[in-house]
Scaffold this active site. Structure first.
Site, mmCIF file in Angstrom:
data_model
loop_
_atom_site.group_PDB
_atom_site.id
_atom_site.type_symbol
_atom_site.label_atom_id
_atom_site.label_comp_id
_atom_site.label_asym_id
_atom_site.label_seq_id
_atom_site.Cartn_x
_atom_site.Cartn_y
_atom_site.Cartn_z
ATOM 1 N N ARG A 38 -12.177 -8.788 4.871
ATOM 2 C CA ARG A 38 -12.425 -7.277 4.558
ATOM 3 C C ARG A 38 -12.726 -6.322 5.810
ATOM 4 O O ARG A 38 -12.036 -5.451 5.945
ATOM 5 C CB ARG A 38 -13.575 -7.211 3.773
ATOM 6 C CG ARG A 38 -13.872 -5.808 3.316
ATOM 7 C CD ARG A 38 -14.978 -5.882 2.428
ATOM 8 N NE ARG A 38 -15.035 -6.924 1.298
ATOM 9 C CZ ARG A 38 -16.098 -7.188 0.379
ATOM 10 N NH1 ARG A 38 -17.174 -6.340 0.359
ATOM 11 N NH2 ARG A 38 -15.635 -7.946 -0.503
ATOM 12 N N HIS A 84 -4.209 -8.716 -3.752
ATOM 13 C CA HIS A 84 -5.605 -8.097 -3.270
ATOM 14 C C HIS A 84 -6.347 -8.027 -4.673
ATOM 15 O O HIS A 84 -6.350 -6.994 -5.299
ATOM 16 C CB HIS A 84 -5.636 -6.759 -2.761
ATOM 17 C CG HIS A 84 -6.542 -6.355 -1.868
ATOM 18 N ND1 HIS A 84 -7.196 -6.943 -0.708
ATOM 19 C CD2 HIS A 84 -7.682 -5.320 -1.957
ATOM 20 C CE1 HIS A 84 -8.201 -6.499 -0.298
ATOM 21 N NE2 HIS A 84 -8.505 -5.520 -0.983
ATOM 22 N N TYR A 128 -0.198 10.769 -9.630
ATOM 23 C CA TYR A 128 0.567 11.884 -9.412
ATOM 24 C C TYR A 128 1.088 11.977 -7.746
ATOM 25 O O TYR A 128 2.013 12.774 -7.310
ATOM 26 C CB TYR A 128 -0.567 13.023 -9.295
ATOM 27 C CG TYR A 128 -1.126 13.298 -10.629
ATOM 28 C CD1 TYR A 128 -0.379 13.625 -11.658
ATOM 29 C CD2 TYR A 128 -2.247 13.350 -10.641
ATOM 30 C CE1 TYR A 128 -1.207 13.754 -12.880
ATOM 31 C CE2 TYR A 128 -3.287 13.640 -11.953
ATOM 32 C CZ TYR A 128 -2.444 13.958 -12.784
ATOM 33 O OH TYR A 128 -3.003 14.093 -14.156
#
Length: 749
Positions: A38, A84, A128
């Site tokens: 991570r 993931h 978007y």
């Protein structure tokens, strides 16, 4: 205490585990997961797993730099669904940052839509926005199909993902990385790719080169937002040698003349990681709190580029002093930390220097080259085997056709008749009739010769370190040409400059609006500042049975020297004193007073002057005021004391004679020249005080007379002729005050 707990027998497979060991095991597993998967980047490709998985998913979606954009929601869906197993917000935030040209020096994602801005506004929702890879991302993935890196199963074993990317681009240092793991963190600022390529090329020819030598090429960080680096060469060298340190980055500004002597300052670049909106908000807040007396107004006129306009209070303000005061108080100057803590070899977290970071990348590129070469060699061998079989066909086409037409098992017959392998026999059987032209035979021979030559070249490459490094050098030079200093993206944005010399500038006065004040110190050690120079203090109220002890006029820009009874001098800034509406604050809250100490004197600090310091036992000396200024809350020990003596006096030393007075009204006047000048110490005896204590002292000019005050507050002056009776030498006992000083209270006007 009861008996220790024992699990019941036959507990149906329930196992008793000690809480301490269970917590240790689980926390260790969590810590390792955070470190490895991570927070820390891989030294080879400079990526954390989430970024690597995003790029790999985009590659599978064929989002090359020249292809059409795809919705980010589609990319994020593939990333979290296949590779993931975390929240979509985490994946999308990582994707957004990879597309922000103010966050990444060389963006890995080409974004279309609202991906946030330098003001700190968030990106639009993933439904978007659209994205595809940049040329940098393509370089990181180049050769992934050529067995250049290892693959591992994904979280559910249904797919495979790369352990590391081939990384034909020095991404670790070029784009930097930030991350907080468990017990460790990483902070790598961005750098210039062309400079990194130059340093890597030098490292290839000089494998033992140090980080200090590589700094000939790598000038320092190169931030996407530009700015000015003001660190010394020594501190930069040490930071890159150890892998730990920090960099001071300032905003870039210019003075813009408006005509008729008026001007403004225009900030065009702000430090990396600073949100412009927050910076403007802080400037406005300081203006409102009147902490920026040199600044009149701040305006944000930014469009695509940063343009912050700073308007000075007056045209005679020095722009350098104005900006230096802003650098001290705002994020126009920021410190970027360096902590090159990375996963070396993808496994071991370690802090490395510049040379080792580049060496890790170069070694990885060599491994990639070798693996790609072996992969290509395997492809060539398979193709040559097929070509060898096809060329046999042309030696006896009629026999091949006969076998195919007449034999029940043509493959077996072909293999036996022409001594072919199974692969060759299959290739012959799969050949189309139209490929049996004479022209095709010539093409096959040419291909066979070319592949044989290429095979020889690859075998030579794999057998020679020199040839391998020559090939890597060629690759790096190509990258440098793509991102060279003459390209738009490759030109250095952060410059290295020495800050202006500000040694002689008093920033305390520059950053505080100059106003007259009257400082009030009470008997119990409370301090406050009244606005203006107040002559009549009879109306000043005190808390409980407290009363006035010291009062003097000063200014908000001044520093105050406070003498404590233990011989220490403390420094206070007048601008930070509480106002006069209340009772003030105890000085103990502002400085570290020892128990049992009291304030005995206070006065404004005036640079370059001298002060008389004395103790109650009659000892003292002249000290330069500059030596009494303390920079910490602990103060500065000035006068040495013998029990039970305490510090008693701190008065200006301007004149040629000294007047001292004891508690039993014995007055002594002697020349100032008889006193030594010390920085600290016990000093010398000013007046012999056997059964009494020293209560007051004054340094004055004999020709002008000795100023003193009566009990009622009326000012008096004793001329040289009057003082003749009390003239003597230092350490005398003095003479009793007579009718010349009928109602003496203290020295001074």
């Amino acid at each position: 205490m009861g008996q220790p707990f024992e699990p019941p027998s036959g507990s149906d497979g329930i196992e008793s585990v000690e809480l301490k060991s269970a917590l240790e095991d689980r926390y260790l597993a969590y810590a390792l997961s955070t470190i490895m998967h991570r927070a820390l980047p891989d030294a080879r490709d400079g990526l954390k797993p989430v970024h690597r998985r995003i790029l790999f998913a985009m590659r599978l979606l064929k989002l090359d730099p020249t292809s059409a954009f795809k919705k980010c929601a589609r990319i994020v869906g593939d990333v979290i669904g296949k590779y993931h197993p975390h929240g979509d917000t985490a994946a999308y935030d990582a994707l957004v940052r990879m597309a922000q040209d103010f966050a990444q020096r060389y963006p890995l994602v080409d974004g279309q839509g609202n991906f946030g801005n330098i003001d700190g506004d968030n990106a639009a929702a993933q439904r978007y926005t659209e994205a595809r890879m940049t040329e940098v991302a393509r370089l990181l993935l180049e050769g992934l199909d050529d067995d250049s890196v290892d693959f591992r199963p994904n979280y559910d074993g249904q797919e495979e993902e790369p352990v590391v990317l081939p990384a034909a681009f020095p991404n670790l240092l070029a784009n930097g990385s930030q991350g907080i793991a468990v017990g460790m963190a990483t902070s790598i600022p961005p750098h210039n790719a062309a400079e990194l390529c130059d340093a890597a090329l030098y490292l290839i020819t000089h494998p033992e080169a140090t980080s200090a030598q590589l700094l000939t090429f790598v000038k320092g960080p190169d931030f996407p937002t530009g700015g000015i680096l003001i660190d010394s060469a020594d501190s930069i060298t040490e930071a890159y040698r150890t892998g730990r340190g920090g960099f001071r980055v300032r905003a870039r500004w210019t003075k813009e003349d408006l005509g008729r002597g008026t001007w403004t300052i225009v900030v065009t670049e702000i430090p990396y990681g600073v949100q412009k909106a927050r910076l403007i908000e802080k400037l406005a807040e300081l203006l409102q709190e009147r902490k920026l007396p040199l600044l009149a107004d701040v305006r944000d006129e930014s469009a695509e580029d940063v343009r912050i306009v700073l308007e000075p209070r007056a045209r005679n303000v020095d722009p350098v002093i104005l900006m230096e005061s802003l650098f001290r108080l705002t994020e126009l100057e920021a410190r970027i930390s360096l902590n090159m803590n990375v996963l070396v070899g993808g496994l071991v977290p370690r802090v490395i220097g510049l040379a080792e970071a580049l060496r890790e990348w170069l070694d990885h590129r060599r491994v990639v080259l070798q693996r790609r070469s072996r992969h290509r060699l395997g492809q060539i061998d398979r193709r040559l085997e097929i070509l060898g079989g096809l060329l046999i066909v042309y030696l006896d086409l009629d026999e091949v056709i006969r076998i195919i037409r007449e034999e029940d098992e043509p493959k077996t017959a072909l293999m036996k008749r022409f001594e072919l392998t199974e692969v060759q026999a299959n290739a012959i059987l799969d050949t189309r009739l139209r490929a049996l032209r004479k022209l095709e035979e010539m093409e096959l021979k040419r291909e066979f010769d070319a592949l044989t030559k290429e095979k020889q070249g690859i075998e030579d490459l794999l057998g020679s370190d020199k040839l391998q490094w020559a090939d890597i050098t060629k690759q790096i030079r190509t990258v440098k040409k793509t991102f060279g200093p003459d390209t738009k993206i490759g030109a250095r944005r952060t410059t290295l400059e020495n800050p202006p010399d500000t040694a002689g500038i008093d920033f305390t006065s520059a950053m505080v609006e100059r106003e007259p004040i009257t400082v009030i110190v009470s008997a119990k050690g409370w301090i406050r500042a009244l606005k203006g120079h107040v002559a009549d203090l009879s109306g000043v109220a005190f808390k409980g049975d407290d009363s006035l002890k010291i009062a003097f006029p000063s200014e908000t820009t001044a520093k105050l020297l406070v003498l404590a009874s233990n011989g220490k001098v403390f420094t206070l800034e007048a601008a930070k004193l509480p106002g006069g509406r209340g009772f003030g604050d105890p000085i103990r809250l502002m400085v570290d007073f020892d128990d049992g100490t009291e304030i005995v004197a206070a006065l404004p600090y005036q640079p370059g002057t001298k002060l008389l310091v004395a103790a109650s036992d009659g000892r003292g000396f002249i000290a330069p005021a500059d030596a009494l200024v303390a920079n910490t809350r602990k103060g500065k020990g000035i006068i040495g004391l013998d029990e039970p003596a305490t510090a008693a006096l701190l008065v200006p030393a301007q004149g040629d004679h000294v007047a001292v007075c004891s508690a039993d009204r014995l007055l002594l006047v002697f020349p100032l020249a008889e006193m030594p000048e010390l920085v600290r110490g016990k000093g010398v005896r000013l007046q012999r005080c056997r059964q009494t204590t020293l209560t007051d002292a004054c340094v004055f000019t004999l020709a002008e007379g000795l100023p003193w005050r009566e009990t009622g507050g009326e000012a008096r002056l004793a001329s040289a002729s009057v003082l003749e009776k009390w003239m003597g030498h230092r350490s005398d006992a003095g003479t009793l005050m007579t009718r010349s000083f009928p109602k003496f209270e203290r020295f001074g006007k």
